[in-house]
Design an enzyme around this catalytic site. Sequence first.
Site, PDB file in Angstrom:
ATOM      1  N   ARG A 118       0.816  -1.233   0.000  1.00 16.34           N
ATOM      2  CA  ARG A 118       0.000   0.000   0.000  1.00 16.34           C
ATOM      3  C   ARG A 118       0.850   1.284   0.000  1.00 16.34           C
ATOM      4  NH1 ARG A 118      -3.180  -3.165   3.536  1.00 16.34           N
ATOM      5  NH2 ARG A 118      -4.852  -4.123   2.337  1.00 16.34           N
ATOM      6  N   LYS A 140       2.951  11.175 -11.121  1.00 20.69           N
ATOM      7  CA  LYS A 140       2.126  10.271 -11.942  1.00 20.69           C
ATOM      8  C   LYS A 140       2.931   9.005 -12.190  1.00 20.69           C
ATOM      9  CE  LYS A 140      -1.000  13.240 -14.559  1.00 20.69           C
ATOM     10  NZ  LYS A 140      -1.376  13.722 -15.899  1.00 20.69           N
ATOM     11  N   GLU A 182       8.544  17.897 -24.728  1.00 20.42           N
ATOM     12  CA  GLU A 182       7.901  18.258 -23.444  1.00 20.42           C
ATOM     13  C   GLU A 182       8.404  19.620 -22.965  1.00 20.42           C
ATOM     14  OE1 GLU A 182       5.414  16.534 -22.351  1.00 20.42           O
ATOM     15  OE2 GLU A 182       5.727  14.367 -22.527  1.00 20.42           O
ATOM     16  N   LYS A 224       6.594  22.885 -14.096  1.00 25.66           N
ATOM     17  CA  LYS A 224       5.832  21.692 -13.696  1.00 25.66           C
ATOM     18  C   LYS A 224       5.551  21.713 -12.196  1.00 25.66           C
ATOM     19  CE  LYS A 224       4.793  16.991 -14.199  1.00 25.66           C
ATOM     20  NZ  LYS A 224       4.885  15.775 -14.955  1.00 25.66           N
ATOM     21  N   GLU A 234      -4.815  16.455 -10.628  1.00 27.38           N
ATOM     22  CA  GLU A 234      -5.425  16.811 -11.916  1.00 27.38           C
ATOM     23  C   GLU A 234      -6.942  16.990 -11.838  1.00 27.38           C
ATOM     24  OE1 GLU A 234      -3.336  15.165 -15.302  1.00 27.38           O
ATOM     25  OE2 GLU A 234      -5.210  15.059 -16.390  1.00 27.38           O
ATOM     26  N   ARG A 238      -3.843  21.003 -13.925  1.00 29.60           N
ATOM     27  CA  ARG A 238      -2.799  20.050 -14.306  1.00 29.60           C
ATOM     28  C   ARG A 238      -3.063  19.405 -15.668  1.00 29.60           C
ATOM     29  NH1 ARG A 238       0.608  15.574 -10.779  1.00 29.60           N
ATOM     30  NH2 ARG A 238       1.798  14.862 -12.564  1.00 29.60           N
ATOM     31  N   ASN A 242      -1.126  18.125 -20.397  1.00 33.01           N
ATOM     32  CA  ASN A 242      -1.357  17.074 -21.385  1.00 33.01           C
ATOM     33  C   ASN A 242      -1.559  17.632 -22.793  1.00 33.01           C
ATOM     34  OD1 ASN A 242      -1.229  15.028 -19.457  1.00 33.01           O
ATOM     35  ND2 ASN A 242      -3.353  15.363 -18.885  1.00 33.01           N
ATOM     36  N   HIS A 245      -1.207  15.404 -25.817  1.00 33.47           N
ATOM     37  CA  HIS A 245      -1.094  14.016 -25.362  1.00 33.47           C
ATOM     38  C   HIS A 245      -2.254  13.136 -25.818  1.00 33.47           C
ATOM     39  CE1 HIS A 245       2.194  15.579 -23.049  1.00 33.47           C
ATOM     40  NE2 HIS A 245       2.413  14.443 -22.431  1.00 33.47           N
ATOM     41  N   HIS A 249      -1.152  10.027 -27.537  1.00 35.96           N
ATOM     42  CA  HIS A 249      -1.384   8.676 -27.014  1.00 35.96           C
ATOM     43  C   HIS A 249      -2.047   7.800 -28.071  1.00 35.96           C
ATOM     44  CE1 HIS A 249      -1.223   9.946 -22.486  1.00 35.96           C
ATOM     45  NE2 HIS A 249      -0.042   9.909 -23.058  1.00 35.96           N
ATOM     46  N   HIS A 262       7.366   8.611 -27.143  1.00 40.81           N
ATOM     47  CA  HIS A 262       6.332   9.436 -26.502  1.00 40.81           C
ATOM     48  C   HIS A 262       6.479  10.909 -26.926  1.00 40.81           C
ATOM     49  CE1 HIS A 262       3.570  10.847 -23.423  1.00 40.81           C
ATOM     50  NE2 HIS A 262       4.487  11.693 -23.014  1.00 40.81           N
TER      51      HIS A 262
HETATM   52  P1  NAD Z   1      12.481   5.801 -21.969  1.00 43.11           P
HETATM   53  O1  NAD Z   1      12.369   5.657 -20.538  1.00 43.11           O
HETATM   54  O2  NAD Z   1      12.023   4.674 -22.839  1.00 43.11           O
HETATM   55  O3  NAD Z   1      13.986   6.160 -22.347  1.00 43.11           O
HETATM   56  C1  NAD Z   1      14.317   6.350 -23.679  1.00 43.11           C
HETATM   57  C2  NAD Z   1      15.503   5.476 -24.107  1.00 43.11           C
HETATM   58  O4  NAD Z   1      16.709   6.053 -23.631  1.00 43.11           O
HETATM   59  C3  NAD Z   1      15.469   4.066 -23.563  1.00 43.11           C
HETATM   60  O5  NAD Z   1      15.977   3.187 -24.527  1.00 43.11           O
HETATM   61  C4  NAD Z   1      16.408   4.156 -22.366  1.00 43.11           C
HETATM   62  O6  NAD Z   1      16.969   2.906 -22.010  1.00 43.11           O
HETATM   63  C5  NAD Z   1      17.451   5.084 -22.894  1.00 43.11           C
HETATM   64  N1  NAD Z   1      18.205   5.826 -21.900  1.00 43.11           N
HETATM   65  C6  NAD Z   1      17.752   6.341 -20.738  1.00 43.11           C
HETATM   66  N2  NAD Z   1      18.693   7.093 -20.174  1.00 43.11           N
HETATM   67  C7  NAD Z   1      19.772   7.039 -20.984  1.00 43.11           C
HETATM   68  C8  NAD Z   1      21.062   7.616 -20.932  1.00 43.11           C
HETATM   69  N3  NAD Z   1      21.406   8.458 -19.971  1.00 43.11           N
HETATM   70  N4  NAD Z   1      21.942   7.326 -21.916  1.00 43.11           N
HETATM   71  C9  NAD Z   1      21.581   6.497 -22.931  1.00 43.11           C
HETATM   72  N5  NAD Z   1      20.360   5.948 -23.054  1.00 43.11           N
HETATM   73  C10 NAD Z   1      19.470   6.216 -22.077  1.00 43.11           C
HETATM   74  O7  NAD Z   1      11.672   7.082 -22.491  1.00 43.11           O
HETATM   75  P2  NAD Z   1      11.480   8.547 -21.914  1.00 43.11           P
HETATM   76  O8  NAD Z   1      11.333   9.415 -23.080  1.00 43.11           O
HETATM   77  O9  NAD Z   1      12.475   8.887 -20.879  1.00 43.11           O
HETATM   78  O10 NAD Z   1      10.085   8.437 -21.150  1.00 43.11           O
HETATM   79  C11 NAD Z   1       8.914   8.149 -21.859  1.00 43.11           C
HETATM   80  C12 NAD Z   1       7.915   7.565 -20.895  1.00 43.11           C
HETATM   81  O11 NAD Z   1       7.608   8.522 -19.891  1.00 43.11           O
HETATM   82  C13 NAD Z   1       6.608   7.171 -21.537  1.00 43.11           C
HETATM   83  O12 NAD Z   1       6.202   5.915 -21.055  1.00 43.11           O
HETATM   84  C14 NAD Z   1       5.646   8.245 -21.071  1.00 43.11           C
HETATM   85  O13 NAD Z   1       4.331   7.788 -21.002  1.00 43.11           O
HETATM   86  C15 NAD Z   1       6.199   8.566 -19.717  1.00 43.11           C
HETATM   87  N6  NAD Z   1       5.858   9.895 -19.222  1.00 43.11           N
HETATM   88  C16 NAD Z   1       5.395   9.993 -17.955  1.00 43.11           C
HETATM   89  C17 NAD Z   1       5.096  11.211 -17.421  1.00 43.11           C
HETATM   90  C18 NAD Z   1       4.668  11.317 -15.990  1.00 43.11           C
HETATM   91  O14 NAD Z   1       4.271  12.402 -15.570  1.00 43.11           O
HETATM   92  N7  NAD Z   1       4.754  10.262 -15.216  1.00 43.11           N
HETATM   93  C19 NAD Z   1       5.271  12.379 -18.193  1.00 43.11           C
HETATM   94  C20 NAD Z   1       5.750  12.252 -19.478  1.00 43.11           C
HETATM   95  C21 NAD Z   1       6.049  10.995 -19.987  1.00 43.11           C
HETATM   96  N1  GLY Z   2       2.861  14.742 -17.959  1.00 43.82           N
HETATM   97  C1  GLY Z   2       1.605  15.222 -17.478  1.00 43.82           C
HETATM   98  C2  GLY Z   2       1.541  15.389 -16.005  1.00 43.82           C
HETATM   99  O1  GLY Z   2       2.470  15.101 -15.281  1.00 43.82           O
HETATM  100  O2  GLY Z   2       0.540  15.781 -15.513  1.00 43.82           O
END
Ligand code: NAD
Ligand code: GLY
Length: 369
Positions: A118, A140, A182, A224, A234, A238, A242, A245, A249, A262
């Site tokens: 939890r 998130k 972003e 942010k 949200e 907030r 998006n 998005h 998505h 993404h």
């Molecule tokens: P990712 O985590 O897939 O990383 C991108 C690539 O870079 C991967 O292959 C990873 O292994 C590689 N990588 C990471 N760090 C590295 C480094 N320092 N050197 C070399 N390679 C490296 O993608 P991302 O763009 O970081 O994140 C996308 C994800 O984040 C999506 O799933 C999206 O939905 C999510 N997201 C979440 C939020 C949130 O608020 N929680 C906001 C935006 C996006």
């Molecule tokens: N990436 C959208 C949020 O964090 O709300």
Amino acid sequence: MNTLHVDLGKRSYPIHIGAGLIGNPDLVIPHVRGKQVLIVTNTTVGPLYLERALTAFPDKRVETLVLPDGEQYKNLEILNRIYDCLLGHRFHRQATLVALGGGVIGDITGFAAASYQRGVDFIQIPTTLLSQVDSSVGGKTGVNHALGKNMIGAFHQPVCVVADTTSLDTLEDRELSAGLAEVIKYGLIRDPEFFSWLQQNMDALLERDRGALAYAIERSCRNKAEVVARDETEQGERALLNLGHTFGHAIETGMGYGSWLHGEAVAVGMIMAADMSMRMGWLDHDTVQRVENLIDQARLPTRAPGELATDRFIELMGVDKKVQDGRLNLVLLHAIGSAVVSGEFPPALLRTTIDDHHAITAKRGLSLR
Ligand code: NAD
Ligand code: GLY
């Protein structure tokens, strides 16, 4: 190093931004309550940064878990591996999880932390530009479902974020650009001066100028943090984060997770949202062009994939957390720096926007660089 704060009362936390921070115990140890630490990373980031990250937890009992790399692994099956590891090592409630990687590792590890017994603490060590400017901040967490992106998750704030800007040195160019999508988003939704700064400094960012990157990360996180502090779960403002998005998505899910990044999908989504805002009479053509030009300057795609037929696109857009009572809400723009959530658009307008994008994609013959 610069430190910002996400102001959420008892759940407030610092965001440390600077060079060479991975491996610094002073930043993380004050936030670790017990002895047990699990660092979750992936097969790409692990070999690059895990050894260094371990040095930040000298007197702790640290386990490590290396997951496969890719958006297609941000799912319940892989999440279960984290639970297996936690239970297998008898982790208790004072344990701390550490997400070492990009947004995928951050989201899945955060959700494991939100749900294990939890809720246990977790630390974000984001290593992509996207995760440093967005996903590591705000709490998130979650995983994808085959029918919809990020559809299973929870709000669960980290206890600390450590963004080491030198980790960006090893990031592929395509991933750097994805992160810039972003960054541009913050300019579009609430920070017009930052948008102008980005127009002037995009080349420096692409050349990985350290000062420019640090500034962009800090300003993005500041934006942010302000939004999250006002609307953590949200209920209103907030949702503006998006922008692009809902379109994005649909592209990610429709094209298969991992095919479009993404940030790439969000980039095209922001252009579609700007285009739709123009069709609503809120933006002029020159402004839409400014948006598209900056996204193009960031070496991001500017057109939706032609393979995703309009009907399917709209169907996928309907699987969105901004659907309320069957009505789709979209983040649209009144100006650069001023966004609004609106469900007051004629459905035909959405269809025309997507149709017209497809027509241009077909003319150009290519959508993804
Ligand atoms: P990712 O985590 O897939 O990383 C991108 C690539 O870079 C991967 O292959 C990873 O292994 C590689 N990588 C990471 N760090 C590295 C480094 N320092 N050197 C070399 N390679 C490296 O993608 P991302 O763009 O970081 O994140 C996308 C994800 O984040 C999506 O799933 C999206 O939905 C999510 N997201 C979440 C939020 C949130 O608020 N929680 C906001 C935006 C996006
Ligand atoms: N990436 C959208 C949020 O964090 O709300």
